[in-house]
Design a protein around this motif. Structure first.
Motif, PDB file in Angstrom:
ATOM      1  N   TYR A  70       0.816  -1.210   0.000  1.00  0.00           N
ATOM      2  CA  TYR A  70       0.000   0.000   0.000  1.00  0.00           C
ATOM      3  C   TYR A  70       0.849   1.259   0.000  1.00  0.00           C
ATOM      4  O   TYR A  70       0.497   2.242  -0.643  1.00  0.00           O
ATOM      5  N   THR A  71       1.965   1.237   0.711  1.00  0.00           N
ATOM      6  CA  THR A  71       2.876   2.375   0.697  1.00  0.00           C
ATOM      7  C   THR A  71       3.407   2.611  -0.712  1.00  0.00           C
ATOM      8  O   THR A  71       3.482   3.750  -1.180  1.00  0.00           O
ATOM      9  N   GLY A  72       3.767   1.537  -1.392  1.00  0.00           N
ATOM     10  CA  GLY A  72       4.237   1.653  -2.767  1.00  0.00           C
ATOM     11  C   GLY A  72       3.178   2.210  -3.692  1.00  0.00           C
ATOM     12  O   GLY A  72       3.473   3.009  -4.589  1.00  0.00           O
ATOM     13  N   GLU A  73       1.923   1.816  -3.486  1.00  0.00           N
ATOM     14  CA  GLU A  73       0.843   2.328  -4.321  1.00  0.00           C
ATOM     15  C   GLU A  73       0.561   3.800  -4.044  1.00  0.00           C
ATOM     16  O   GLU A  73       0.289   4.569  -4.962  1.00  0.00           O
ATOM     17  N   MET A  74       0.625   4.196  -2.780  1.00  0.00           N
ATOM     18  CA  MET A  74       0.299   5.575  -2.426  1.00  0.00           C
ATOM     19  C   MET A  74       1.397   6.555  -2.812  1.00  0.00           C
ATOM     20  O   MET A  74       1.114   7.659  -3.262  1.00  0.00           O
ATOM     21  N   TYR A  75       2.658   6.157  -2.643  1.00  0.00           N
ATOM     22  CA  TYR A  75       3.755   7.086  -2.851  1.00  0.00           C
ATOM     23  C   TYR A  75       4.600   6.756  -4.070  1.00  0.00           C
ATOM     24  O   TYR A  75       5.673   7.328  -4.261  1.00  0.00           O
ATOM     25  N   GLY A  76       4.161   5.845  -4.874  1.00  0.00           N
ATOM     26  CA  GLY A  76       4.911   5.476  -6.062  1.00  0.00           C
ATOM     27  C   GLY A  76       5.914   4.386  -5.750  1.00  0.00           C
ATOM     28  O   GLY A  76       6.599   4.419  -4.726  1.00  0.00           O
ATOM     29  N   GLY A  77       5.930   3.414  -6.610  1.00  0.00           N
ATOM     30  CA  GLY A  77       6.839   2.287  -6.415  1.00  0.00           C
ATOM     31  C   GLY A  77       8.284   2.689  -6.651  1.00  0.00           C
ATOM     32  O   GLY A  77       8.588   3.583  -7.419  1.00  0.00           O
ATOM     33  N   SER A  78       9.169   2.024  -5.948  1.00  0.00           N
ATOM     34  CA  SER A  78      10.600   2.254  -6.144  1.00  0.00           C
ATOM     35  C   SER A  78      11.287   0.901  -6.061  1.00  0.00           C
ATOM     36  O   SER A  78      10.687  -0.107  -5.688  1.00  0.00           O
ATOM     37  N   THR A  79      12.536   0.890  -6.396  1.00  0.00           N
ATOM     38  CA  THR A  79      13.309  -0.343  -6.322  1.00  0.00           C
ATOM     39  C   THR A  79      13.387  -0.833  -4.877  1.00  0.00           C
ATOM     40  O   THR A  79      13.276  -2.024  -4.608  1.00  0.00           O
ATOM     41  N   PHE A  80      13.552   0.108  -3.956  1.00  0.00           N
ATOM     42  CA  PHE A  80      13.628  -0.250  -2.541  1.00  0.00           C
ATOM     43  C   PHE A  80      12.337  -0.934  -2.078  1.00  0.00           C
ATOM     44  O   PHE A  80      12.382  -1.964  -1.409  1.00  0.00           O
ATOM     45  N   ILE A  81      11.192  -0.361  -2.436  1.00  0.00           N
ATOM     46  CA  ILE A  81       9.894  -0.939  -2.064  1.00  0.00           C
ATOM     47  C   ILE A  81       9.764  -2.336  -2.659  1.00  0.00           C
ATOM     48  O   ILE A  81       9.300  -3.272  -1.992  1.00  0.00           O
ATOM     49  N   ALA A  82      10.180  -2.507  -3.904  1.00  0.00           N
ATOM     50  CA  ALA A  82      10.091  -3.815  -4.565  1.00  0.00           C
ATOM     51  C   ALA A  82      10.969  -4.846  -3.862  1.00  0.00           C
ATOM     52  O   ALA A  82      10.542  -5.989  -3.647  1.00  0.00           O
ATOM     53  N   VAL A  83      12.178  -4.457  -3.481  1.00  0.00           N
ATOM     54  CA  VAL A  83      13.089  -5.384  -2.796  1.00  0.00           C
ATOM     55  C   VAL A  83      12.533  -5.763  -1.423  1.00  0.00           C
ATOM     56  O   VAL A  83      12.558  -6.939  -1.039  1.00  0.00           O
ATOM     57  N   VAL A  84      12.025  -4.776  -0.704  1.00  0.00           N
ATOM     58  CA  VAL A  84      11.436  -5.056   0.608  1.00  0.00           C
ATOM     59  C   VAL A  84      10.228  -5.985   0.457  1.00  0.00           C
ATOM     60  O   VAL A  84      10.071  -6.944   1.228  1.00  0.00           O
ATOM     61  N   ALA A  85       9.388  -5.741  -0.545  1.00  0.00           N
ATOM     62  CA  ALA A  85       8.213  -6.595  -0.769  1.00  0.00           C
ATOM     63  C   ALA A  85       8.630  -8.025  -1.107  1.00  0.00           C
ATOM     64  O   ALA A  85       8.021  -8.984  -0.605  1.00  0.00           O
ATOM     65  N   ILE A  86       9.649  -8.187  -1.908  1.00  0.00           N
ATOM     66  CA  ILE A  86      10.134  -9.536  -2.253  1.00  0.00           C
ATOM     67  C   ILE A  86      10.681 -10.237  -1.011  1.00  0.00           C
ATOM     68  O   ILE A  86      10.382 -11.413  -0.769  1.00  0.00           O
ATOM     69  N   CYS A  87      11.459  -9.524  -0.210  1.00  0.00           N
ATOM     70  CA  CYS A  87      12.011 -10.117   1.019  1.00  0.00           C
ATOM     71  C   CYS A  87      10.900 -10.513   1.989  1.00  0.00           C
ATOM     72  O   CYS A  87      10.935 -11.598   2.582  1.00  0.00           O
ATOM     73  N   LEU A  88       9.895  -9.641   2.146  1.00  0.00           N
ATOM     74  CA  LEU A  88       8.790  -9.957   3.042  1.00  0.00           C
ATOM     75  C   LEU A  88       7.963 -11.128   2.512  1.00  0.00           C
ATOM     76  O   LEU A  88       7.483 -11.956   3.295  1.00  0.00           O
ATOM     77  N   THR A  89       7.823 -11.227   1.201  1.00  0.00           N
ATOM     78  CA  THR A  89       7.116 -12.370   0.612  1.00  0.00           C
ATOM     79  C   THR A  89       7.860 -13.662   0.913  1.00  0.00           C
ATOM     80  O   THR A  89       7.249 -14.666   1.306  1.00  0.00           O
TER      81      THR A  89
END
Length: 142
Positions: free
Chosen positions: A29-48
């Motif tokens: 949701y943070t990525g959707e609200m504030y725009g996706g970034s590489t950092f958000i993508a990496v964190v999402a992959i790690c959390l997955t």
């Protein structure tokens, strides 16, 4: 001591599993609200990956997934009892949380949508009447 035998390890894995899953939702949701970034993508992959790993250790290796998803005929009396109790408790919690989430969404909607309130009311009614309706449908005598 194995995970299967240690209640404290299983409890820690339950907390970890749900915490990581909710953190993943927050990151998405943070990525959707504030725009996706590489950092958000990496964190999402790690959390997955952490969610999947904690699921495997908690539900697969302990065979809890099997216990709660097998046919009742394949369980002994003790397993039937504890499975019934856990399902009853978990569906009660799930119902309350689902309805609360729907109610919050209905109240927080930017544009007033009476359909959300109607859906909330209908699901709330269903949650309270469905168990009795199932008994009325299945049982000869109550």
């Amino acid at each position: 001591m194995s995970i299967r035998a240690s209640q404290s390890k299983r409890r820690a894995l339950v907390v970890l599993n749900y915490f990581v899953m909710f953190a993943l939702i927050a990151v998405i949701y943070t990525g959707e609200m504030y725009g996706g970034s590489t950092f958000i993508a990496v964190v999402a992959i790690c959390l997955t990956l952490l969610t999947v790993l904690s699921f495997v250790f908690l539900h697969a290796r302990t065979r809890l997934w099997w216990l709660t998803h097998t046919k009742i005929e394949n369980l002994d009396e003790r397993q039937q009892g504890i499975t019934h109790e856990s399902l009853r408790t978990s569906y009660s919690i799930f119902t309350v949380l689902s309805l609360a989430l729907l109610f919050i969404i209905a109240l927080a909607a930017q544009d007033y949508d009476p359909n959300l309130i109607v859906a909330f009311a209908a699901l709330h009614y269903l949650a309270h009447t469905l168990p009795g309706s199932i008994l009325a449908w299945r049982e000869r005598e109550v």
